[in-house]
Design a protein around this motif. Structure first.
Motif, PDB file in Angstrom:
ATOM      1  N   MET A   1     -71.317  28.666 -26.568  1.00 12.71           N
ATOM      2  CA  MET A   1     -70.314  28.140 -25.633  1.00 12.71           C
ATOM      3  C   MET A   1     -70.145  29.071 -24.437  1.00 12.71           C
ATOM      4  N   THR A  46     -68.271  24.041 -18.367  1.00  9.86           N
ATOM      5  CA  THR A  46     -67.116  23.140 -18.259  1.00  9.86           C
ATOM      6  C   THR A  46     -65.930  23.805 -18.933  1.00  9.86           C
ATOM      7  N   PRO A  47     -64.796  23.782 -18.285  1.00  7.63           N
ATOM      8  CA  PRO A  47     -63.634  24.494 -18.832  1.00  7.63           C
ATOM      9  C   PRO A  47     -63.197  23.937 -20.179  1.00  7.63           C
ATOM     10  N   ASN A  48     -62.725  24.824 -20.988  1.00  8.74           N
ATOM     11  CA  ASN A  48     -62.233  24.443 -22.305  1.00  8.74           C
ATOM     12  C   ASN A  48     -60.826  23.871 -22.185  1.00  8.74           C
ATOM     13  N   GLU A  49     -60.718  22.573 -22.442  1.00 11.25           N
ATOM     14  CA  GLU A  49     -59.438  21.885 -22.290  1.00 11.25           C
ATOM     15  C   GLU A  49     -58.398  22.403 -23.276  1.00 11.25           C
ATOM     16  N   VAL A  50     -58.868  22.871 -24.394  1.00 10.72           N
ATOM     17  CA  VAL A  50     -57.938  23.332 -25.427  1.00 10.72           C
ATOM     18  C   VAL A  50     -57.200  24.579 -24.949  1.00 10.72           C
ATOM     19  N   ALA A  51     -57.950  25.497 -24.362  1.00 12.88           N
ATOM     20  CA  ALA A  51     -57.325  26.720 -23.853  1.00 12.88           C
ATOM     21  C   ALA A  51     -56.350  26.382 -22.725  1.00 12.88           C
ATOM     22  N   SER A  53     -54.842  23.577 -22.268  1.00 12.96           N
ATOM     23  CA  SER A  53     -53.713  22.866 -22.841  1.00 12.96           C
ATOM     24  C   SER A  53     -52.744  23.836 -23.509  1.00 12.96           C
ATOM     25  N   LEU A  54     -53.287  24.834 -24.151  1.00 12.41           N
ATOM     26  CA  LEU A  54     -52.422  25.804 -24.833  1.00 12.41           C
ATOM     27  C   LEU A  54     -51.547  26.538 -23.823  1.00 12.41           C
ATOM     28  N   LEU A  61     -54.311  14.312 -22.615  1.00 13.03           N
ATOM     29  CA  LEU A  61     -54.441  13.306 -23.669  1.00 13.03           C
ATOM     30  C   LEU A  61     -53.190  12.424 -23.754  1.00 13.03           C
ATOM     31  N   ARG A  91     -57.371  10.826 -21.278  1.00 15.66           N
ATOM     32  CA  ARG A  91     -58.112  10.290 -22.420  1.00 15.66           C
ATOM     33  C   ARG A  91     -57.154   9.860 -23.502  1.00 15.66           C
ATOM     34  N   LEU A  92     -57.646   9.040 -24.409  1.00 13.85           N
ATOM     35  CA  LEU A  92     -56.760   8.466 -25.420  1.00 13.85           C
ATOM     36  C   LEU A  92     -57.029   8.989 -26.826  1.00 13.85           C
ATOM     37  N   ASN A 114     -51.020  17.736 -30.609  1.00 17.60           N
ATOM     38  CA  ASN A 114     -52.162  17.927 -29.715  1.00 17.60           C
ATOM     39  C   ASN A 114     -51.751  17.975 -28.249  1.00 17.60           C
ATOM     40  N   ASN A 115     -50.454  18.172 -28.042  1.00 14.02           N
ATOM     41  CA  ASN A 115     -49.947  18.276 -26.674  1.00 14.02           C
ATOM     42  C   ASN A 115     -50.202  17.043 -25.822  1.00 14.02           C
TER      43      ASN A 115
END
Lengths: 333, 333
Positions: A1, A46-51, A53-54, A61, A91-92, A114-115
């Motif tokens: 990654m 591509t940026p990590n959406e999880v990071a 989002s945190l 989402l 996204r859904l 999941n925020n």
DNA sequence: TTGTAAGCGTTATCAC
DNA sequence: GTGATAACGCTTACAA
């Protein structure tokens, strides 16, 4: 990654700078920008959406909760929602509730865990505590609630039209299928129909249903003709119910529409191809989903929303399960 | 938002301890456990999946990509996937690809950006680079690829059965609709049908279609009867196509099944209620979705998977768009 | 204009 | 048994 660090290293800058070009925020020299963009390209980053989002405590989402995607009415809602959401990069997370309160609760929990930044729901339990507690926007779809914005069709008017049409076309002993008691749009349809029936003094009977499931509809259809064998017009609570009624009527050897007229509600795909094709009150399902997504996006972006409740128009779709309107007879209202 | 820190403080322990009871890992004294559980209860705490996902570099999310949920075949697949996934606590990020390569790419990107642990896809582009690069499990659904596990129906056998049945029931100038060339199950069906047609020496023609869209199906149906007006049997590439053919046949005043027999593929909801009801080759869509999810879960859990390709059985569903089988005539194979 | 570093809410390593 | 703490990949003060 590959992470932002890798890009930074590759471009010979700090992660902060990479972040700045990524988000197009703050100052960054034109040359630096180009270097970074090149690095991003080369590393296929591509940026990590999880990071993201945190840190931001919000994702891209949206939670979408529908009773059962297997029921032909709902895919259209879903599609409308998805198309609008994807235009804005949302996204859904999708779930079927099966009209189960527990499943709804579980999904709502997942959404917040999941925020998710919003929830669009065709809930069967709009008053549920789980919704009340939420501090993200909620939009009810094809449902009505006093404490949340909603997008739905004009059920009352739909019910009225159904009753008017079936009366104008000659039914005099009408049976009305009453949908689930706790779902407003269903009750509105019912009341609209009853309203006209009473005003015009046409005799009518009522059959109650508790869910939207096809299986129950089939039972109720049998019950209907057992209890009211001489009914000459049925206003169904939705198309699936109408199909069940149509089927049962045909099975009993009744001619549709000559002996019994049937009007559905929704206008789901393929009912125009049944025999006879089903007349119905059309709800603009796709548009409803689309509008709900639109409303949600405004809510997320914190825009002031003038219209929290969006009521969509319905229309009668004349097909073969109702008789032709007598040309010289005018019934007004 | 209540975090693990709040719980720790409330229970008078460290976050490490809370994490231990949460994950039931490592040693924690019975009394401590109880305190923590009480705190969790009282604060109504649920762990933040995003933080978890960030640390572990994997979520509980699965990407599901379908061509178009509005096509009645796909909701059943989706439902099967969802039901199995939810049994194991996985959730779905869902998207429609519209048979567009770009949309597929975008969704795949979203899936990885959100740390999805797997992707189930009814892709139109199984060979696409985006799939190849993925280092999470991919299961193709209703699709076949040499480099990824897949769940699909036995298309070749389906095609064979369709041809056999239509021949046994008397068609002698058959037209076969060939589905999208790059989709294996569609080609298998086609080949299966052609195989039998050739073996039995029955005359046949072919009409090519490029997508599964209804609109194209309608055009092809017109084309079909224009090019081969005297065809007396149509083997459609799927039910939507069969519906289009049925419609066109009826519009042209042809009697179905007396003058033209029609066989579909899929067995989507409601086609049994058309007039005439459509005979078809049934795929177990729900089960296929369910199995795909099952396979995915095994892959995620790193279990060795003996069967990477799961082929599901198909069956002929006799309804009104085919004639009765002559009782005394036996055709073997 | 750019870099350093804190912090988002978890988990897991390592001391104690 | 339990607690500090680094780390996950990112964004954003704040400093330089």
């Amino acid at each position: 990654m590959v992470t932002i660090k890798d890009v930074a290293k590759h471009a010979g800058v700090s992660v902060a700078t990479v972040s700045r070009v990524l988000n197009e925020i703050g100052y960054v020299h034109e040359d630096t920008r180009r270097m970074v963009e090149k690095a991003i390209q080369e590393l296929d980053y591509t940026p990590n959406e999880v990071a993201r989002s945190l840190y931001k405590r919000k994702s891209r989402l949206i939670g979408l909760l529908l009773p059962d995607i297997t029921n032909p009415y709902f895919p259209q809602l879903a599609r409308g929602v998805e198309d609008r959401m994807q235009e804005s990069g949302f996204r859904l997370i999708f779930g079927n509730s099966d009209e189960s309160e527990q499943k709804e609760r579980d999904y709502i929990q997942t959404f917040v865990q999941n925020n998710a930044v919003g929830i669009i729901s065709s809930t069967n339990f709009p008053g549920m505590e789980s919704y009340r507690r939420l501090n993200i926007p909620v939009v009810f779809l094809d449902r009505i609630s006093s404490d949340r914005p909603a997008v739905y069709a004009d059920g009352r008017e739909g019910g009225r039209i159904a009753a008017q049409q079936i009366i104008e076309r000659g039914s005099r002993r009408v049976t009305v299928l009453q949908g689930p008691a706790h779902i407003r749009p269903a009750q509105d349809r019912f009341q609209g129909a009853v309203e006209v029936l009473q005003d015009t003094g046409v005799a009518y009977e009522v059959i109650r249903t508790a869910s939207f499931a096809l299986k129950e509809a089939e039972e109720k259809a049998k019950e209907l003709f057992a209890a009211f064998p001489d009914t000459d017009g049925v206003i169904a609570s939705n198309d699936m119910a109408a199909i069940a009624v149509l089927h049962e009527a045909l099975r009993l050897g009744k001619k549709v529409p000559e002996e019994v007229q049937i009007i559905g509600f929704d206008d789901i795909p393929l009912i125009g191809l049944l025999s006879p094709p089903l007349s119905t009150i059309r709800q603009p399902a796709y548009d409803m989903g689309y509008k709900a997504a639109e409303l949600m996006i405004r809510l997320i972006e914190g825009q002031t929303v003038e219209l929290r409740n969006i009521q969509m128009p319905v229309e009668f779709v004349e097909r073969g399960s109702t008789r032709k309107k007598p040309e010289n007879e005018y019934v007004d209202r």
